[in-house]
Design an enzyme around this catalytic site. Sequence first.
Site, PDB file in Angstrom:
ATOM      1  N   LYS A  43       0.848  -1.199   0.000  1.00 59.01           N
ATOM      2  CA  LYS A  43       0.000   0.000   0.000  1.00 59.01           C
ATOM      3  C   LYS A  43       0.883   1.249   0.000  1.00 59.01           C
ATOM      4  O   LYS A  43       2.107   1.146   0.218  1.00 59.01           O
ATOM      5  CB  LYS A  43      -0.897  -0.011   1.240  1.00 59.01           C
ATOM      6  CG  LYS A  43      -0.136   0.147   2.553  1.00 59.01           C
ATOM      7  CD  LYS A  43      -1.027  -0.069   3.757  1.00 59.01           C
ATOM      8  CE  LYS A  43      -0.214   0.023   5.040  1.00 59.01           C
ATOM      9  NZ  LYS A  43      -0.956  -0.459   6.212  1.00 59.01           N
ATOM     10  N   TYR A 297      17.278  30.488   4.330  1.00 63.23           N
ATOM     11  CA  TYR A 297      16.142  31.227   4.885  1.00 63.23           C
ATOM     12  C   TYR A 297      16.317  31.488   6.373  1.00 63.23           C
ATOM     13  O   TYR A 297      16.700  30.601   7.135  1.00 63.23           O
ATOM     14  CB  TYR A 297      14.851  30.426   4.685  1.00 63.23           C
ATOM     15  CG  TYR A 297      14.299  30.497   3.285  1.00 63.23           C
ATOM     16  CD1 TYR A 297      13.978  31.722   2.702  1.00 63.23           C
ATOM     17  CD2 TYR A 297      14.102  29.343   2.553  1.00 63.23           C
ATOM     18  CE1 TYR A 297      13.468  31.792   1.412  1.00 63.23           C
ATOM     19  CE2 TYR A 297      13.579  29.390   1.263  1.00 63.23           C
ATOM     20  CZ  TYR A 297      13.267  30.621   0.700  1.00 63.23           C
ATOM     21  OH  TYR A 297      12.765  30.677  -0.565  1.00 63.23           O
TER      22      TYR A 297
HETATM   23  C1  LIG Z   1      -0.205  -1.502   6.824  1.00 63.79           C
HETATM   24  C2  LIG Z   1      -0.801  -2.728   7.347  1.00 63.79           C
HETATM   25  C3  LIG Z   1      -0.019  -3.843   7.652  1.00 63.79           C
HETATM   26  C4  LIG Z   1       1.498  -3.822   7.551  1.00 63.79           C
HETATM   27  O1  LIG Z   1       2.068  -3.174   8.650  1.00 63.79           O
HETATM   28  P1  LIG Z   1       3.667  -3.093   8.839  1.00 63.79           P
HETATM   29  O2  LIG Z   1       3.803  -2.559  10.213  1.00 63.79           O
HETATM   30  O3  LIG Z   1       4.157  -2.137   7.797  1.00 63.79           O
HETATM   31  O4  LIG Z   1       4.216  -4.441   8.651  1.00 63.79           O
HETATM   32  C5  LIG Z   1      -0.651  -4.997   8.060  1.00 63.79           C
HETATM   33  N1  LIG Z   1      -1.989  -5.053   8.156  1.00 63.79           N
HETATM   34  C6  LIG Z   1      -2.783  -4.008   7.885  1.00 63.79           C
HETATM   35  C7  LIG Z   1      -4.261  -4.140   8.014  1.00 63.79           C
HETATM   36  C8  LIG Z   1      -2.222  -2.810   7.483  1.00 63.79           C
HETATM   37  O5  LIG Z   1      -3.013  -1.766   7.221  1.00 63.79           O
END
Ligand SMILES: *Cc1c(COP(=O)(O)O)cnc(C)c1O
Length: 403
Positions: A43, A297
């Site tokens: 994601k 800046y």
């Molecule tokens: C993002 C997510 C994960 C992965 O989490 P990490 O800490 O990056 O391993 C697992 N399950 C769900 C539902 C998530 O949204």
Amino acid sequence: MRAAVRIRVVKSWVEISEEQLLVNYAALDRVAGEDVAVLAVIKADAYGHGAKVCAPVLARAGVEWLGVTDAEEGVAVRASLTAAESQPKILVMSGLLEEDAETIVRHGLTPVVWTRQQMEWLAEAVARLNAEPLAVHLEIDTGMARQGVVPGEELRELLTWLAAKPSLRLEGVMTHFASSEVADSPLTLKQRERFEQAMAAVAASGLRPVWVHAGNSSTVDNSAVSERDRGSLVWLRAVAAGAGARAMVRTGIALYGYCLPVEGGEAMVEPALRPVMAWKTRVIGVREVEAGDTVGYNAIFTAQRPMRLALLPVGYADGLRRELSGSDTASGGWVMIGGQRAMIVGRVSMNLTIVDVTKIAGVSVGDEAVLLGDGVTADDHARLAHTIAYEIVCGMRVESRLV
Ligand SMILES: *Cc1c(COP(=O)(O)O)cnc(C)c1O
């Protein structure tokens, strides 16, 4: 190690190490064990690493599942896999709106659901498109109060409704832990208990999920069995076995080489992880300043002696955090030039950053500077920016290429 591709660059670029991504995945897979599948979470554009770049690598490595946030991401990931030999399933993890339902059905995505309304939208889309029954994964809220149905009456009603819906098939049941990096966490224990309650309700409904999944990178990292706690992986295996289902964990950040420190326990996978992303740029200017000259800046940095400064064509618009600015009172971040640290001086600007190369001999325009990579990690940036490595890598707005 595969050779880096030579790329013409204007500003900066991100190199994704295929080799390292595979090493990290293998480390997670090994610790998870043979009977726990590892879903690869890609994601947020693979946590800023580029989902189009990472998804095919993970598919070739044999992952059975990829995890995305929404239908739109799922479609893009599916398109990036057209040439892949094996097609992983794609779990849409963060809900849907009515207009996503048809997209999900058409593109063969698997949604996480937890409300009747979501399932009605999907069932209607299946009917409209005259499609096969759609596999869905039901999320149980065991303590995050974010997504998921709470065990109890609401869950029982939902299961009864689902059992009578031929266009939807309950393929998975899942939950998410709030404190998976904390060893022996009382909250995790409570969440496990609530999940077991939910699984009992699933069994009573007559529905038979194929997958039971829970946890993230830290769940795998924090899976050492202690006297007080058998660990979430052992627990997950038992729950899945009890349901006649396969167990799975959903790992994201560790694939990319980072993991939160395990609090109060042993890290099982973190020592084997290395960052996958290297962010690089080139020096576009070099200048000398006198003692007393100010830099950038608001003049937060004043040269105490003659200095040589290099100008880099990156800034916070690209994801270089402004908290990395270096002032007279607090040193900030650094980049690596010729294997040596060059401290950031003055404010990080929108598209420009100035670094001190006084002590690095012979730096000239065109030289490479490493913003993230050997000698400087997303954890370093996170510490300075008072956040976690997740936010640093997700904040990258630079195109990635595989090396
Ligand atoms: C993002 C997510 C994960 C992965 O989490 P990490 O800490 O990056 O391993 C697992 N399950 C769900 C539902 C998530 O949204």
